[in-house]
Scaffold this motif. Structure first.
Motif, mmCIF file in Angstrom:
data_model
loop_
_atom_site.group_PDB
_atom_site.id
_atom_site.type_symbol
_atom_site.label_atom_id
_atom_site.label_comp_id
_atom_site.label_asym_id
_atom_site.label_seq_id
_atom_site.Cartn_x
_atom_site.Cartn_y
_atom_site.Cartn_z
ATOM 1 N N UNK A 103 36.118 6.738 39.612
ATOM 2 C CA UNK A 103 36.979 7.916 39.653
ATOM 3 C C UNK A 103 36.490 8.886 40.711
ATOM 4 N N UNK A 104 37.390 9.310 41.561
ATOM 5 C CA UNK A 104 37.050 10.239 42.634
ATOM 6 C C UNK A 104 37.862 11.522 42.505
ATOM 7 N N UNK A 105 37.373 12.572 43.136
ATOM 8 C CA UNK A 105 38.076 13.850 43.184
ATOM 9 C C UNK A 105 38.809 13.952 44.513
ATOM 10 N N UNK A 106 40.126 14.128 44.441
ATOM 11 C CA UNK A 106 40.990 14.079 45.617
ATOM 12 C C UNK A 106 41.764 15.385 45.749
ATOM 13 N N UNK A 107 41.772 15.968 46.937
ATOM 14 C CA UNK A 107 42.615 17.136 47.216
ATOM 15 C C UNK A 107 43.704 16.708 48.194
ATOM 16 N N UNK A 108 44.946 17.042 47.871
ATOM 17 C CA UNK A 108 46.085 16.693 48.718
ATOM 18 C C UNK A 108 46.953 17.932 48.906
ATOM 19 N N UNK A 109 47.345 18.211 50.139
ATOM 20 C CA UNK A 109 48.266 19.316 50.400
ATOM 21 C C UNK A 109 49.679 18.782 50.605
ATOM 22 N N UNK A 110 50.655 19.657 50.380
ATOM 23 C CA UNK A 110 52.048 19.277 50.583
ATOM 24 C C UNK A 110 52.536 18.260 49.580
ATOM 25 N N UNK A 111 52.322 18.539 48.305
ATOM 26 C CA UNK A 111 52.601 17.552 47.257
ATOM 27 C C UNK A 111 53.929 17.769 46.528
ATOM 28 N N UNK A 112 54.740 18.701 46.971
ATOM 29 C CA UNK A 112 55.981 18.988 46.244
ATOM 30 C C UNK A 112 57.030 17.902 46.440
ATOM 31 N N UNK A 113 56.911 17.135 47.531
ATOM 32 C CA UNK A 113 57.898 16.102 47.819
ATOM 33 C C UNK A 113 57.320 15.119 48.834
ATOM 34 N N UNK A 117 50.075 8.272 43.069
ATOM 35 C CA UNK A 117 49.340 7.023 43.273
ATOM 36 C C UNK A 117 47.876 7.188 42.882
ATOM 37 N N UNK A 118 47.233 8.234 43.372
ATOM 38 C CA UNK A 118 45.830 8.476 43.035
ATOM 39 C C UNK A 118 45.650 8.704 41.539
ATOM 40 N N UNK A 119 46.540 9.501 40.943
ATOM 41 C CA UNK A 119 46.421 9.816 39.516
ATOM 42 C C UNK A 119 46.624 8.580 38.657
ATOM 43 N N UNK A 120 47.591 7.754 39.031
ATOM 44 C CA UNK A 120 47.857 6.529 38.274
ATOM 45 C C UNK A 120 46.661 5.583 38.320
ATOM 46 N N UNK A 121 45.932 5.635 39.427
ATOM 47 C CA UNK A 121 44.751 4.784 39.577
ATOM 48 C C UNK A 121 43.525 5.360 38.861
ATOM 49 N N UNK A 122 43.688 6.537 38.253
ATOM 50 C CA UNK A 122 42.605 7.109 37.470
ATOM 51 C C UNK A 122 41.781 8.170 38.165
ATOM 52 N N UNK A 144 45.954 13.680 35.013
ATOM 53 C CA UNK A 144 44.948 13.556 36.067
ATOM 54 C C UNK A 144 45.209 14.461 37.259
ATOM 55 N N UNK A 145 46.280 15.247 37.176
ATOM 56 C CA UNK A 145 46.651 16.108 38.301
ATOM 57 C C UNK A 145 46.600 17.575 37.903
ATOM 58 N N UNK A 146 45.925 18.370 38.720
ATOM 59 C CA UNK A 146 45.960 19.825 38.598
ATOM 60 C C UNK A 146 46.776 20.366 39.757
#
Length: 225
Positions: A1-11, A20-25, A44-46
């Motif tokens: 399990x890794x900590x991932x930051x992603x910008x521009x996630x509204x669409x 995809x990342x959240x589904x993978x845990x 898994x998503x904040x």
């Protein structure tokens, strides 16, 4: 399990990446002005409502990291602003608006996350083929494409500055992808790849690409543009 930051996630690509990342845990911090119900409901998503054009808004990220995460494994700068307008009509304010999201926010967020990046961490910046030197250019995209070129150079510089810490910085210069932003700018144009297809590629690259690349600009395009 890794900590991932992603910008521009509204669409678009960012939305598909977060799922995809959240589904993978993996644990995902999703940053965008608007938040999707599908992301909010995923354990898994904040989601943080952040306007990247306003640097003060990034204080929310600073607070979250200080209270919740000890490290960040992957940072994906996916958010982007696009302007299609003849150069003679582009104002200084227009340029500033595009650069605030596409360049300044990338720099500001990277500075915030740097203390949490460890050896093996990967910073991926999603750029555009329009920002690659020598690539085909298109009229009306002076602000957008030049900002995407600037962020390429920024990533190359950061890879050199932080290579001794074992942090990899790479750029994916994308060709056309069928997203809402593309449809808004170029009505009727049909891109060869869907947002989900591109997200699948970026997902794998973000997790493993730093084993093979650092300071590189990879052209991810099956068409022109």
């Amino acid at each position: 399990m890794k900590n991932i930051i992603i910008t521009g996630t509204s669409r678009g690509i960012g939305f598909e990446l977060a799922l995809h990342f959240a589904t993978a845990g993996h644990k995902v911090l999703a940053l965008s002005r608007k938040t999707s119900k599908a992301l909010l409901e995923n354990e898994n998503i904040t989601c943080l409502s952040v306007d990247l054009a306003q640097e003060d808004d990034l204080d929310k990220v600073t607070g979250f990291l200080a209270q919740n995460w000890k490290q960040v494994d992957v940072l994906i700068h996916n958010a982007g602003a696009l302007l299609l307008k003849p150069f003679a009509e582009i104002t200084t304010q227009d340029f500033e608006s595009i650069y605030k999201v596409n360049v300044f926010a990338v720099a500001a967020l990277t500075r915030i996350v740097l203390p949490y990046l460890q050896p093996g961490s990967h910073v991926v910046t999603v750029s555009s083929m329009g920002g690659v030197q020598g690539s085909m250019k298109f009229a009306g995209l002076a602000a957008y494409s030049s900002s995407k070129g600037a962020v390429i150079t920024l990533s190359e510089l950061l890879s050199e500055e932080y290579k001794e810490r074992g942090i990899a910085f790479n750029v994916l210069a994308l060709g056309s992808v069928q997203t809402e932003m593309l449809a808004e700018a170029f009505p009727g144009y049909q891109a060869p790849l869907t947002a989900k297809q591109m997200a699948d590629y970026i997902y794998n690259f973000a997790l493993t690409g730093n084993q093979f690349y650092n300071g590189k600009v990879l052209q991810v395009s099956s068409s022109t543009p």
